[in-house]
Design a protein around this motif. Sequence first.
Motif, PDB file in Angstrom:
ATOM      1  N   GLU A 142      25.172  61.134 -20.475  1.00 57.79           N
ATOM      2  CA  GLU A 142      24.813  62.267 -21.310  1.00 57.79           C
ATOM      3  C   GLU A 142      23.815  62.981 -20.575  1.00 57.79           C
ATOM      4  O   GLU A 142      23.740  64.414 -20.541  1.00 57.79           O
ATOM      5  CB  GLU A 142      24.767  61.953 -22.740  1.00 57.79           C
ATOM      6  N   TRP A 143      22.547  62.567 -20.486  1.00 51.41           N
ATOM      7  CA  TRP A 143      21.641  63.081 -19.637  1.00 51.41           C
ATOM      8  C   TRP A 143      21.974  63.746 -18.483  1.00 51.41           C
ATOM      9  O   TRP A 143      21.578  64.973 -18.253  1.00 51.41           O
ATOM     10  CB  TRP A 143      20.299  62.201 -19.668  1.00 51.41           C
ATOM     11  N   MET A 144      22.394  62.852 -17.554  1.00 50.76           N
ATOM     12  CA  MET A 144      23.006  63.417 -16.129  1.00 50.76           C
ATOM     13  C   MET A 144      23.772  64.499 -16.358  1.00 50.76           C
ATOM     14  O   MET A 144      23.548  65.625 -15.595  1.00 50.76           O
ATOM     15  CB  MET A 144      23.596  62.363 -15.564  1.00 50.76           C
ATOM     16  N   MET A 145      24.806  64.552 -17.207  1.00 53.48           N
ATOM     17  CA  MET A 145      26.045  65.704 -17.162  1.00 53.48           C
ATOM     18  C   MET A 145      25.292  66.834 -17.828  1.00 53.48           C
ATOM     19  O   MET A 145      25.678  67.864 -17.276  1.00 53.48           O
ATOM     20  CB  MET A 145      27.115  65.372 -18.138  1.00 53.48           C
ATOM     21  N   GLY A 146      24.110  66.977 -18.448  1.00 58.81           N
ATOM     22  CA  GLY A 146      23.521  68.037 -18.855  1.00 58.81           C
ATOM     23  C   GLY A 146      23.002  68.828 -17.789  1.00 58.81           C
ATOM     24  O   GLY A 146      22.601  70.008 -17.427  1.00 58.81           O
ATOM     25  N   TYR A 147      22.862  68.024 -16.281  1.00 54.73           N
ATOM     26  CA  TYR A 147      22.083  68.904 -15.265  1.00 54.73           C
ATOM     27  C   TYR A 147      23.352  68.800 -14.293  1.00 54.73           C
ATOM     28  O   TYR A 147      23.034  69.031 -13.074  1.00 54.73           O
ATOM     29  CB  TYR A 147      20.957  68.173 -14.628  1.00 54.73           C
ATOM     30  N   PHE A 148      24.414  68.881 -14.362  1.00 51.40           N
ATOM     31  CA  PHE A 148      25.731  68.580 -13.446  1.00 51.40           C
ATOM     32  C   PHE A 148      26.579  69.556 -13.880  1.00 51.40           C
ATOM     33  O   PHE A 148      27.523  68.974 -14.416  1.00 51.40           O
ATOM     34  CB  PHE A 148      26.205  67.082 -13.504  1.00 51.40           C
ATOM     35  N   PRO A 149      26.439  71.027 -13.642  1.00 52.72           N
ATOM     36  CA  PRO A 149      27.749  71.589 -14.232  1.00 52.72           C
ATOM     37  C   PRO A 149      28.748  71.751 -13.549  1.00 52.72           C
ATOM     38  O   PRO A 149      29.886  72.141 -13.934  1.00 52.72           O
ATOM     39  CB  PRO A 149      26.689  73.052 -14.015  1.00 52.72           C
ATOM     40  N   GLU A 150      28.612  71.528 -12.172  1.00 52.16           N
ATOM     41  CA  GLU A 150      30.015  71.693 -11.239  1.00 52.16           C
ATOM     42  C   GLU A 150      30.108  70.904 -10.060  1.00 52.16           C
ATOM     43  O   GLU A 150      29.091  70.089  -9.672  1.00 52.16           O
ATOM     44  CB  GLU A 150      30.235  73.019 -10.998  1.00 52.16           C
ATOM     45  N   PHE A 151      31.347  70.457  -9.786  1.00 47.85           N
ATOM     46  CA  PHE A 151      31.439  69.685  -8.643  1.00 47.85           C
ATOM     47  C   PHE A 151      32.620  70.340  -7.836  1.00 47.85           C
ATOM     48  O   PHE A 151      33.627  70.619  -8.322  1.00 47.85           O
ATOM     49  CB  PHE A 151      31.784  68.177  -8.706  1.00 47.85           C
ATOM     50  N   ASP A 152      32.345  70.389  -6.452  1.00 50.57           N
ATOM     51  CA  ASP A 152      33.335  70.903  -5.397  1.00 50.57           C
ATOM     52  C   ASP A 152      33.765  72.370  -6.261  1.00 50.57           C
ATOM     53  O   ASP A 152      35.077  72.478  -6.227  1.00 50.57           O
ATOM     54  CB  ASP A 152      34.712  70.126  -5.373  1.00 50.57           C
ATOM     55  N   GLY A 153      32.904  73.259  -6.559  1.00 51.31           N
ATOM     56  CA  GLY A 153      33.252  74.578  -7.321  1.00 51.31           C
ATOM     57  C   GLY A 153      34.087  74.428  -8.563  1.00 51.31           C
ATOM     58  O   GLY A 153      34.389  75.548  -8.998  1.00 51.31           O
ATOM     59  N   LYS A 154      34.405  73.375  -9.217  1.00 55.50           N
ATOM     60  CA  LYS A 154      34.912  73.247 -10.454  1.00 55.50           C
ATOM     61  C   LYS A 154      33.863  72.837 -11.400  1.00 55.50           C
ATOM     62  O   LYS A 154      33.219  71.627 -11.323  1.00 55.50           O
ATOM     63  CB  LYS A 154      36.023  72.169 -10.243  1.00 55.50           C
TER      64      LYS A 154
END
Length: 629
Positions: free
Chosen positions: A477-489
């Motif tokens: 949950e913490w990580m995803m707070g800093y991980f808005p997109e991957f490969d433009g998605k």
Amino acid sequence: MTQTAEKHAFQAEVQEVLNLMTHSLYSNKEIFLRELISNASDACDKLRFEALQDDALLADDPELRIEIEADPDKRLLIIRDNGIGMTRDEVVENIGTIARSGTRRYLEQLKANGGESADGDSAEQLIGQFGVGFYASFIVADNVTLLTRHAGGDAGEGVRWESAGDGTYQVDDIELPRRGTEVILHLKEGEDEFLQAWTLRSLVNRYSDHIGFPIRLKETTPSEEEGGDDTVEWNTVNQASALWTLPKSDIADEDYTGFYQHLTHDNDDPLAWAHNHVEGAQNYTSLLYVPGKAPLDFMMQRDERHGLKLYVKRVFIMDAAEQLLPHYLRFVRGVVDSRDLPLNVSRELLQENEQVRKIRAAVVKRSLDLVTRLANTEPDKFATFWDQFGTVLKEGIVEDMGNQEKVAKLLRFTSTKDVSAGDVVSLDDYVGRMKADQDTIWYITADNLKAAQHSPHLELFRKEGIEVLLMHERIDEWMMGYFPEFDGKPLKSVAKGDVNLGEDSETEEEDAETPEVLKRMKDVLGDAVADVRASKRLTDSAACLVLGEHDMALHLKRMLEQAGQELPDSKPTLEVNLGHPLLERLSEAEGESFEDWTRIVHDQAVLAEGGQLEDPAAFVARINTLLVG
Ligand code: ADP
Ligand code: MG
């Protein structure tokens, strides 16, 4: 005033460690030699470092070395070095206590895991990692004497330490003609193999070949003639060249793994390594290893012994974990040897040094490349890696934004697609099989896999055949707070905000007015929810709780609140499935009965999400009324 013989009791932990070791390590008893040689080598490293400031420390006996000598008649095995040595206080400090914090906790954990009796493997990992390496002597010795004189001291400053490993030890002041340390083991019955030169030679080859100091073994050839003199030779039995300094073409895989074992005290092979000589604007060598298992204390706290060792022109300078690698790569072990840095480099200097910054960036890149290579070419080894260090690597998403994409490609998740097989998928796998009109990477975070897997939030996604990543580790949950997109998605949680799956969304978006029943429900629930609205994401369940786009997941919020943290007061929205029979019944109810139905629907949503009811007894009473009525 001289202190003379003094008897001490071991600190309780030491005695515990001793018992643990002699019982569980017997099958691997020869590691005691590796530990003693490793200490001797550390002592030589330390003196060489001190001598950078004060040549006189080395001048009387400049060739640093380690000697091994057996005396079969007296059953003695002696390991000697001319390194830094110890003062009396240091002996008591280092050899009578376990100074490192966390040791007691660690021991408790080890015992809780059944370490004391069965788990020799854990006990083995203990050695070396907690400063207990020296005690391995008692696996094979029934009496250990240590003679030592610190560098720079005079003959009168020698110290003699002795113990039978029975709970006490004795310390005396003695005369010693030379600096350094000598450990004299009186071997137990049946340990005669360690008196034989060829055994010692082969053990040195196996464990200590690439120690950077010569290891000399005393070898005696009996005279051919009756009554003639035996020939005594001191033979150097190791390569005595620091492994990383050699050209790669001269190094066999066994050499690399042997050096890794010396470095880490891990008896297994590493998963992978990378050895690079860099010349030009920068001049340094790095040798990096990815271990196959995490040390037992790995997750406990920062430990300066994890990470890389920094050498300058082959002189060991310090364990410099934080300066050379970011925290999330702390599983990487190895050596960096610079030819450009000054020998008197300090920790502070390391922090600001431009060259160090460049070395660090390169070492980070090599470490990630090394793991990427494993992921791409050796799936089994990568699976082992992921199992051991995956959680740590996730920290990199937050800690190292510059390499986020690289780290992200290494992440693995359970997903709704492969969950039954226990497989994990990469984000590339996910993206590769996204539906044609899908533009979002969907995930859910929960307390545990079951809660994630059975969450009502997944219903619509199941129906539409859209894959969802099931994240169930605390860090997610913490990580995803800093991980808005991957490969433009964009990456989005199925439990937060609006779910917009493309197609029919627009037509329903500006839906008619809020049905009366939802307003009535909101009146009943009051402040417990932000709102009550009709759900687009439910097909089977009656209701679920939905968070705002930027709200913290409820399971994390609960955890932090339990830990006493003050958190912003955000309320979830209750989404209900108006097509569900329960809601049909509810909309027909009146007065008190309507209230009961509403609270039941809300409580069910709380339970399904893994939360706790504020008033469980009331919930049970309401259900029972309905069941009976
Ligand atoms: P570790 O090496 O992991 O610290 P050990 O039990 O092997 O743990 O050694 C404990 C400490 O005793 C060392 O850290 C060092 O300070 C000291 N010591 C052990 N052997 C020697 C030696 N040969 N020369 C100098 N100091 C030593
Ligand atoms: Mg040691």
